[in-house]
Design an enzyme around this catalytic site. Structure first.
Site, short mmCIF file in Angstrom:
data_model
loop_
_atom_site.label_atom_id
_atom_site.label_comp_id
_atom_site.label_asym_id
_atom_site.label_seq_id
_atom_site.Cartn_x
_atom_site.Cartn_y
_atom_site.Cartn_z
N CYS A 1 0.21 3.29 3.54
CA CYS A 1 0.70 2.87 4.85
C CYS A 1 1.77 1.79 4.81
CB CYS A 1 -0.47 2.38 5.71
SG CYS A 1 -1.14 0.77 5.21
N ASP B 1 22.30 0.63 -15.97
CA ASP B 1 22.12 -0.58 -15.17
C ASP B 1 21.22 -1.57 -15.90
OD1 ASP B 1 21.70 -2.49 -13.25
OD2 ASP B 1 20.76 -1.16 -11.80
N CYS C 1 0.84 -1.20 0.00
CA CYS C 1 0.00 0.00 0.00
C CYS C 1 0.87 1.25 0.00
CB CYS C 1 -0.90 -0.02 1.24
SG CYS C 1 -1.87 1.50 1.44
N CYS D 1 -6.29 -2.22 0.82
CA CYS D 1 -5.36 -2.40 1.92
C CYS D 1 -6.14 -2.73 3.20
CB CYS D 1 -4.52 -1.15 2.12
SG CYS D 1 -3.39 -1.27 3.54
#
Length: 418
Positions: free
Chosen positions: A200, A337, A197, A214
């Site tokens: 949070c 990369d 999430c 969530c």
């Protein structure tokens, strides 16, 4: 568009001249150098060129060039459109696009994810289109959660109408910061960057797809008013009417792009009956999906720059009897990369003849070997065509998947095909 101050007019003229010189000397299309020089003359030029226009900004990790092209095509129902639909997606390219169409009230600008907050504040855009966020060029860009946070913050300070993909949790979280949003269920095939999430940090519950929520903080997928019906090749509008797409562009990703483009056009008052025919006319975008014929063999070019993009490209490959060329570079525009290669599942290529090319073909070869995918090494597309024809005289098609600079090199070999 309002009349520009004298200094801004001079900057625009100087920038156009630099762009023209760049094209004449074969150094590029001039979009970047023209904007760069114009900014030296007038640092506030982007804001000044934006005044009096209705601007749509389009940002995402994948598909923004195509979606910009689709939206610009739809908005031409209203008149001329200023756009950078060939991909110069930083402020220098935006300045060139706007300066090239001084009388266009409408503008559609593709925006690099990192630059979206800056460009939104400079242009005071009417509409912001958000499609997806996934890892890309980690040596250049910040973590995508930080990007989403910057998007959310700037949208909270803006009055722009957001058109966003409800199925991508990072995009939805950013869009939920806006004052007004239209939500599109556009799908999300690549989920590896959004299991947690963004509000949070809790683990997202994703059942049934495309729903997500969530359990920790209660954040959940917004209700979408537009959606893609991939099974029936259609888009469903807010009135629940199904619009058969029949696009010339292939795959689920382009159905998603079209749905978002149609929802954006509707925000301008252009309903699907008027926008969809314009989308159906588009066959290629800056060389993507173009087919060129080499020695009697149709070679189709697909661009894929990151794990999510490669996953979408694999989904539109021709049947296994058609060979595929994979080409990877690691120049500055690609990101130096190449560790992202290990995030891609190449096992789907088993049973198909695979060739590897590009500056980092050894990195790619090792990755394929680990996934037990046999491969052959090549230098040029024409060499692959010649070898494949010699061994299989009735061959008619070859697919090519390449990352950014590898793709541009192949296009250049064919005269910058569109």
């Amino acid at each position: 568009m309002s009349e520009l101050p004298l200094r801004a007019q001079l900057a625009a003229v100087v920038g156009k001249g630099a762009a023209s010189l760049s094209r004449a000397t074969g150094r590029g299309d001039g979009s970047v150098i023209g904007g760069k020089i114009a900014l030296k003359v007038e640092p506030d030029l982007l804001a000044q060129l934006s005044r009096g226009r209705r601007i749509a900004l389009v940002s995402a990790t994948n598909g923004k060039t195509t979606t910009t092209r689709l939206i610009a095509s739809a908005l031409r129902e209203l008149g001329p459109v200023a756009t950078n639909e060939h991909g110069a997606n930083m402020p220098t390219g935006h300045i060139t696009a706007l300066a090239n169409e001084p009388d266009a009230r409408e503008a559609v600008l593709e925006v690099d994810e990192k630059y979206l907050p800056q460009v939104l504040e400079a242009t005071n855009a009417t509409v912001v289109v958000l499609m997806n966020l996934s890892r890309d060029q980690m040596d250049r860009a910040s973590e995508i959660n930080l990007l989403a946070k910057k998007w959310r913050d700037v949208l909270g300070r803006s009055q722009a109408h957001v058109v966003a993909n409800a199925d991508d949790p990072l995009v939805a979280w950013a869009g939920l910061g806006a004052n007004y949003a239209t939500w599109v269920s556009a799908g999300q095939r690549w989920k590896e960057d959004s299991w947690c999430c963004p509000e949070c940090g809790g683990h997202l519950k994703r059942d049934p797809d495309p729903h997500w929520e969530c359990p920790e903080c209660g954040m959940r997928r917004p209700d979408a008013t537009w959606s893609v019906d991939n099974d029936n090749d259609s888009v469903v509008d807010p009135g629940e009417q199904h619009w058969p797409l029949r696009l010339s562009l292939p795959g689920d990703a382009n159905r998603a792009n079209a749905a978002i483009a149609m929802a954006t056009a509707a925000a301008y008052g252009i309903q699907p009956a008027r926008s969809l025919p314009r989308l159906q006319e588009i066959r290629s975008v800056a060389g993507r999906y173009t087919s060129v014929v080499t020695d009697g063999v149709e070679v189709r070019l697909l661009l894929a720059k990151n794990p999510a993009g490669w996953l979408e490209s694999f989904a539109v490959l021709d049947p296994p009897r058609v060979p595929v060329i994979l080409s990877v570079n690691a120049q500055i525009p690609d990101g130096k990369d190449t560790s992202w290669l290990w995030d891609v599942d190449y096992s789907v290529l088993r049973g198909r003849r695979v060739f590897v090319m590009g500056e980092r073909r050894t990195d790619l070869a090792l990755r394929l070997e680990t996934d037990e995918v046999p491969f052959e090494v090549a230098d040029r597309v024409s060499d692959v065509v010649a070898k494949a024809k010699a061994e299989t005289p009735d061959i008619t098609k070859i697919d090519v998947i390449a990352n950014y600079t590898a793709f541009q090199q192949i296009r250049a070999d064919y005269g910058r095909v569109e």
